[in-house]
Write an enzyme that holds these catalytic residues in place. Structure first.
Site, mmCIF file in Angstrom:
data_model
loop_
_atom_site.group_PDB
_atom_site.id
_atom_site.type_symbol
_atom_site.label_atom_id
_atom_site.label_comp_id
_atom_site.label_asym_id
_atom_site.label_seq_id
_atom_site.Cartn_x
_atom_site.Cartn_y
_atom_site.Cartn_z
ATOM 1 N N LYS A 198 47.366 31.584 -101.476
ATOM 2 C CA LYS A 198 46.107 31.249 -100.811
ATOM 3 C C LYS A 198 45.830 29.744 -100.908
ATOM 4 O O LYS A 198 46.155 29.115 -101.906
ATOM 5 C CB LYS A 198 44.971 32.029 -101.462
ATOM 6 N N LYS A 256 48.552 17.595 -95.088
ATOM 7 C CA LYS A 256 47.827 16.636 -95.937
ATOM 8 C C LYS A 256 48.746 15.944 -96.938
ATOM 9 O O LYS A 256 48.311 15.055 -97.667
ATOM 10 C CB LYS A 256 46.641 17.290 -96.630
#
Length: 301
Positions: free
Chosen positions: A43, A74
């Site tokens: 997750k 990112k």
């Protein structure tokens, strides 16, 4: 070359990655053949990058040559190893108008703590492109420069929940996938979806579930109950200790922090995990639950 199939045929539905699947398919020439390859899933925000980086260091302390590949736009998977945000493969490819032959190894591979080699695949601009293409281009570059020939362990650190075939692409390269989870509903629900993705990929590729890494959790009762019901196995347990949070703030791996009894236990757990994975884990034939089934299965009185 990585190939995108825009629409599956009836044959695709029968023999591919699942009914109605639109996937990024791996060119056989892009397979990683000389290293043990692990894909770390879980997750979003569960601690995959922290887990991957410290596991990379643990492998390096076993004397292994390690390459960590961050697969998140990112591009922060490796910053505790390198102490900075390194350029991504997509960044450097753009500088040469995607003529990969113009790139040097040092343009996209950076050495981190204890000799761990670091690559950030990056990703396409938001809402465009495919993450699977990025992974494919990264592995292609590594093979062109023969970087995988001198590597013992490759760790793919993959972003958040599996929502498309593109971000499941590292499973096409991995021998084992490990899932990082906490002892809560959302994390276990995401883990169930990841198990389903691995099961789909295992129809055409060698990847299998290697096990679960419990993270940021005092207990593991719900994790263990779910594991028993689905055929999973817990490989390690990292409690929610403040040293882990501080290591990220210090841009350091756990192995660089000032030692305390609490920290020594965490490092020992990472070393044990690395030894277990290197020795080889049994392929788990895990069976994911349907969404409604897992909703009913998890919960508290």
């Amino acid at each position: 070359m990585t190939t995108l199939y825009r629409h599956p045929t009836l044959k695709d539905r029968a023999t591919g990655d699942g009914e109605g699947s639109v996937q990024v398919h791996l060119d056989p020439s892009s397979q990683i053949e000389t290293a043990k390859v692990f894909a770390v899933y879980g997750k979003g925000g569960i601690g995959k990058s922290t887990t991957s980086s410290n596991l990379s260091v643990a492998f390096s302390r076993l004397g292994k040559r390690v390459l960590q590949i961050g697969c998140d736009p990112k591009h922060d998977s490796t910053f505790t190893l390198t102490k900075r945000l390194i350029p991504t493969v997509i960044d450097v490819l753009e500088t040469v108008n995607f003529h990969s032959e113009e790139l040097r190894v040092e343009d996209f591979v950076f050495e981190g703590y204890n000799g761990v080699m670091c690559v950030e695949a990056g990703g396409p601009p938001a809402g465009t492109g495919c993450g699977g293409y990025v992974v494919g281009q990264t592995v292609k570059l590594l093979k062109e420069h023969h970087l995988l020939d001198d590597t013992d362990v490759v760790i793919f650190d993959v972003l958040g929940d599996v929502v498309c075939g593109g971000f499941a692409a590292p499973l096409q390269h991995a021998e084992r996938a490990v899932i990082v989870t906490a002892n809560d509903f959302d994390s276990i629900f995401a883990m169930n979806r990841i198990v389903a993705a691995i099961k789909a990929k295992s129809k055409n590729y060698d990847v299998r579930v290697g096990g679960i890494i419990a993270n940021r959790s005092a207990g593991t009762d719900e994790i263990d109950r779910f594991a028993a019901a689905t055929g999973l196995k817990r490989l390690a347990h990292f409690r929610d200790v403040d040293a882990i949070r501080r290591s990220r703030l210090k841009k350091s791996t756990m192995f660089e922090m000032d030692d305390t009894p609490e920290l020594a236990a965490v490092k020992a757990e990472y070393m044990q995990l690395a030894e277990t994975l290197w020795a080889g884990t049994e392929p788990l034939n895990a069976q994911p639950m349907k969404d409604r089934e897992i909703f009913d299965f998890l919960g508290y009185e």
